[in-house]
Motif scaffolding. Structure first.
Motif, PDB file in Angstrom:
ATOM      1  N   PHE A   9      32.378  71.823  74.779  1.00  0.00           N
ATOM      2  CA  PHE A   9      33.308  70.795  74.327  1.00  0.00           C
ATOM      3  C   PHE A   9      34.263  70.489  75.477  1.00  0.00           C
ATOM      4  CE2 PHE A   9      37.023  69.100  72.059  1.00  0.00           C
ATOM      5  CZ  PHE A   9      36.409  68.158  71.257  1.00  0.00           C
ATOM      6  N   ASP A  10      34.143  69.284  76.002  1.00  0.00           N
ATOM      7  CA  ASP A  10      34.864  68.917  77.229  1.00  0.00           C
ATOM      8  C   ASP A  10      36.375  68.852  77.013  1.00  0.00           C
ATOM      9  OD1 ASP A  10      35.820  66.694  79.364  1.00  0.00           O
ATOM     10  OD2 ASP A  10      34.031  67.737  80.072  1.00  0.00           O
ATOM     11  N   TYR A  11      37.123  69.256  78.051  1.00  0.00           N
ATOM     12  CA  TYR A  11      38.587  69.238  77.989  1.00  0.00           C
ATOM     13  C   TYR A  11      39.135  67.822  77.809  1.00  0.00           C
ATOM     14  CZ  TYR A  11      38.972  74.126  79.482  1.00  0.00           C
ATOM     15  OH  TYR A  11      38.904  75.498  79.545  1.00  0.00           O
ATOM     16  N   SER A  12      38.385  66.821  78.246  1.00  0.00           N
ATOM     17  CA  SER A  12      38.888  65.447  78.206  1.00  0.00           C
ATOM     18  C   SER A  12      38.875  64.849  76.801  1.00  0.00           C
ATOM     19  CB  SER A  12      38.051  64.558  79.132  1.00  0.00           C
ATOM     20  OG  SER A  12      36.705  64.487  78.676  1.00  0.00           O
ATOM     21  N   ARG A  13      38.229  65.519  75.848  1.00  0.00           N
ATOM     22  CA  ARG A  13      38.106  64.977  74.499  1.00  0.00           C
ATOM     23  C   ARG A  13      39.310  65.320  73.648  1.00  0.00           C
ATOM     24  NH1 ARG A  13      31.909  65.452  72.602  1.00  0.00           N
ATOM     25  NH2 ARG A  13      32.924  64.571  70.768  1.00  0.00           N
ATOM     26  N   LEU A  18      34.767  71.385  64.314  1.00  0.00           N
ATOM     27  CA  LEU A  18      33.451  71.839  64.762  1.00  0.00           C
ATOM     28  C   LEU A  18      32.331  71.112  64.026  1.00  0.00           C
ATOM     29  CD1 LEU A  18      31.550  73.804  66.268  1.00  0.00           C
ATOM     30  CD2 LEU A  18      31.900  75.419  64.390  1.00  0.00           C
ATOM     31  N   ASP A  19      32.447  70.982  62.704  1.00  0.00           N
ATOM     32  CA  ASP A  19      31.355  70.362  61.949  1.00  0.00           C
ATOM     33  C   ASP A  19      31.183  68.894  62.317  1.00  0.00           C
ATOM     34  OD1 ASP A  19      33.754  69.674  60.764  1.00  0.00           O
ATOM     35  OD2 ASP A  19      33.156  70.203  58.726  1.00  0.00           O
ATOM     36  N   CYS A  20      32.290  68.190  62.605  1.00  0.00           N
ATOM     37  CA  CYS A  20      32.192  66.788  63.017  1.00  0.00           C
ATOM     38  C   CYS A  20      31.542  66.672  64.402  1.00  0.00           C
ATOM     39  CB  CYS A  20      33.580  66.149  63.036  1.00  0.00           C
ATOM     40  SG  CYS A  20      34.342  66.032  61.409  1.00  0.00           S
ATOM     41  N   PHE A  21      31.903  67.588  65.298  1.00  0.00           N
ATOM     42  CA  PHE A  21      31.308  67.593  66.635  1.00  0.00           C
ATOM     43  C   PHE A  21      29.800  67.807  66.558  1.00  0.00           C
ATOM     44  CE2 PHE A  21      29.849  70.411  70.128  1.00  0.00           C
ATOM     45  CZ  PHE A  21      29.888  69.484  71.161  1.00  0.00           C
ATOM     46  N   GLY A  58      38.918  72.178  73.732  1.00  0.00           N
ATOM     47  CA  GLY A  58      38.458  71.950  75.094  1.00  0.00           C
ATOM     48  C   GLY A  58      37.987  73.224  75.761  1.00  0.00           C
ATOM     49  N   GLY A  59      36.789  73.193  76.343  1.00  0.00           N
ATOM     50  CA  GLY A  59      36.252  74.335  77.068  1.00  0.00           C
ATOM     51  C   GLY A  59      35.426  75.283  76.233  1.00  0.00           C
ATOM     52  N   GLU A  60      35.379  75.080  74.908  1.00  0.00           N
ATOM     53  CA  GLU A  60      34.633  76.017  74.064  1.00  0.00           C
ATOM     54  C   GLU A  60      33.122  75.846  74.244  1.00  0.00           C
ATOM     55  OE1 GLU A  60      38.384  74.873  71.707  1.00  0.00           O
ATOM     56  OE2 GLU A  60      36.862  73.843  72.908  1.00  0.00           O
ATOM     57  N   SER A 203      40.069  52.379  63.550  1.00  0.00           N
ATOM     58  CA  SER A 203      41.451  52.862  63.630  1.00  0.00           C
ATOM     59  C   SER A 203      41.563  54.382  63.616  1.00  0.00           C
ATOM     60  CB  SER A 203      42.282  52.275  62.478  1.00  0.00           C
ATOM     61  OG  SER A 203      41.761  52.688  61.223  1.00  0.00           O
ATOM     62  N   ASN A 204      40.426  55.083  63.545  1.00  0.00           N
ATOM     63  CA  ASN A 204      40.447  56.549  63.573  1.00  0.00           C
ATOM     64  C   ASN A 204      40.703  57.018  65.006  1.00  0.00           C
ATOM     65  OD1 ASN A 204      39.612  59.328  63.740  1.00  0.00           O
ATOM     66  ND2 ASN A 204      38.483  59.058  61.817  1.00  0.00           N
ATOM     67  N   ARG A 205      41.776  57.769  65.213  1.00  0.00           N
ATOM     68  CA  ARG A 205      42.136  58.175  66.578  1.00  0.00           C
ATOM     69  C   ARG A 205      41.134  59.154  67.181  1.00  0.00           C
ATOM     70  NH1 ARG A 205      45.054  63.020  66.919  1.00  0.00           N
ATOM     71  NH2 ARG A 205      45.512  64.012  64.908  1.00  0.00           N
ATOM     72  N   ASN A 206      40.288  59.760  66.349  1.00  0.00           N
ATOM     73  CA  ASN A 206      39.239  60.649  66.853  1.00  0.00           C
ATOM     74  C   ASN A 206      37.870  59.973  66.830  1.00  0.00           C
ATOM     75  OD1 ASN A 206      40.846  62.942  67.426  1.00  0.00           O
ATOM     76  ND2 ASN A 206      40.957  63.408  65.242  1.00  0.00           N
ATOM     77  N   GLY A 207      37.873  58.654  66.752  1.00  0.00           N
ATOM     78  CA  GLY A 207      36.608  57.922  66.722  1.00  0.00           C
ATOM     79  C   GLY A 207      35.801  58.116  68.005  1.00  0.00           C
ATOM     80  N   ARG A 208      34.500  57.927  67.874  1.00  0.00           N
ATOM     81  CA  ARG A 208      33.606  58.085  69.029  1.00  0.00           C
ATOM     82  C   ARG A 208      33.311  56.722  69.636  1.00  0.00           C
ATOM     83  NH1 ARG A 208      31.503  62.896  69.746  1.00  0.00           N
ATOM     84  NH2 ARG A 208      31.722  64.466  68.129  1.00  0.00           N
ATOM     85  N   GLN A 209      33.063  56.725  70.934  1.00  0.00           N
ATOM     86  CA  GLN A 209      32.800  55.483  71.639  1.00  0.00           C
ATOM     87  C   GLN A 209      31.682  54.702  70.955  1.00  0.00           C
ATOM     88  OE1 GLN A 209      30.810  55.668  75.433  1.00  0.00           O
ATOM     89  NE2 GLN A 209      31.804  53.809  76.183  1.00  0.00           N
TER      90      GLN A 209
END
Length: 325
Positions: A9-13, A18-21, A58-60, A203-209
């Protein structure tokens, strides 16, 4: 043998559950399958057994152990399929509108997977089950070209192509309004709607590109409708429907993102045809990818189905008659 997949899991994200990832990292697995893997301790976070709600910062290192395949409990059903291409590795079908892709609560039968289990007699284990590999999905009421895999190797190869955004996906849609230019791109992240859990949102701040390229094929000015071709760079849930609703150009007859826009159509016959459609006017016209074994480019296409074509023909005839006067 078990298959082991590892992710960092990249630090930039932005922080993410976990389940969503995992749902995004392993799109070939359903959420219920992922939950079962986590519950069985087959998902570890930095070598420790993980919980689904754990926040990744990040980093996991996330490790997923997929068990040896076992016969699926999903029912095989003799449902007719329109097969566009098939070999020992994969099958490309023309999915009709109204067919759910994968069994889920409320849709345990009559799905594409039920049909594929009956049609394909040469399956290997995918995601721990002997089942056709669903690498991507189309919404229930979106018609068009889909690919499913028969082997683990083909599944992993195609899943990587989807992840790399190298798949050629073309859609056609009728949308409300007249687009500001002949072509354009929407680049807005998509995630779960903050309050309406069955909808997606930008509008979800954790939305994916999410990136959708579009070009206008035809405009129907008097009726304020446009026929557009769309090319997906990414494949988020409801991507086209969300992006165009966000632009204030929802897909015609979209029951979730279109509101009551059908009522704004001034032509009574057009309004009737749109209401009779009973689904969003969206069709997956073309799908192209590199074959996982031959390495050759394979492309399949599907004609616009009759329900959508009826509306397009009506508009074309209407405007042709008007121009001839």
């Amino acid at each position: 043998m078990e298959q082991v997949q590892r992710f960092i899991f990249d630090y930039s994200r932005s922080p993410e559950r976990l389940d969503c990832f995992l749902a995004a990292a392993l799109p070939e697995l359903s959420r219920s399958q992922l939950k079962r893997l986590i519950d069985e301790g087959r998902v570890t976070l930095n070598n420790a057994v993980a919980k689904p709600g754990t926040k990744l910062k990040g980093g996991e290192e996330v490790t997923v152990s997929l068990p040896e395949p076992v016969p699926t409990e999903t029912l095989s059903q003799a449902i007719p399929l329109t097969v566009l291409y098939e070999d020992s590795q994969l099958i490309v079908i023309d999915k009709p509108a109204g067919m759910v892709v994968h069994p889920a609560p409320g849709h345990s039968q009559g799905t594409l997977v039920n049909a594929l289990l009956h049609h394909c007699q040469d399956l290997s284990g995918i995601g721990g089950e002997l089942r056709p590999g669903i690498v991507h999905r189309l919404d229930k009421d979106t018609s068009g070209v889909m690919v499913a895999t028969k082997t683990d190797a083909a599944h992993q190869h195609l899943a990587q192509q989807f992840k790399d955004h190298s798949i050629n996906r073309r859609y056609v849609a009728l949308v409300h309004g007249l687009l500001p230019t002949d072509k354009g791109t929407v680049d807005k992240p998509i995630g779960r709607h903050p309050t309406q859990r069955k909808k997606m949102s930008t509008s979800n701040r954790n939305g994916r590109q999410a990136v959708t390229h579009w070009r206008v094929l035809q405009t129907y000015e008097e009726d304020r409708l446009s026929l557009v071709e769309l090319r997906l760079e990414t494949g988020r849930t409801h991507q086209i429907r969300v992006h165009f609703a966000d632009m204030q150009h929802p897909v015609l007859a979209d029951p979730v993102y279109g509101g009551n826009r059908i009522k704004t159509l001034k032509d009574p016959e057009l309004r009737r045809l749109a209401a009779d459609l009973g689904r969003q006017a969206l069709h997956a016209r073309l799908l192209g990818f590199i074959h996982p074994v031959s390495g050759e480019y394979l492309e399949s296409s599907s004609a616009v189905p009759a329900d959508m074509q009826t509306i397009i023909d009506y508009l074309e005839n209407k405007y042709s008659a008007a121009s001839a006067v």
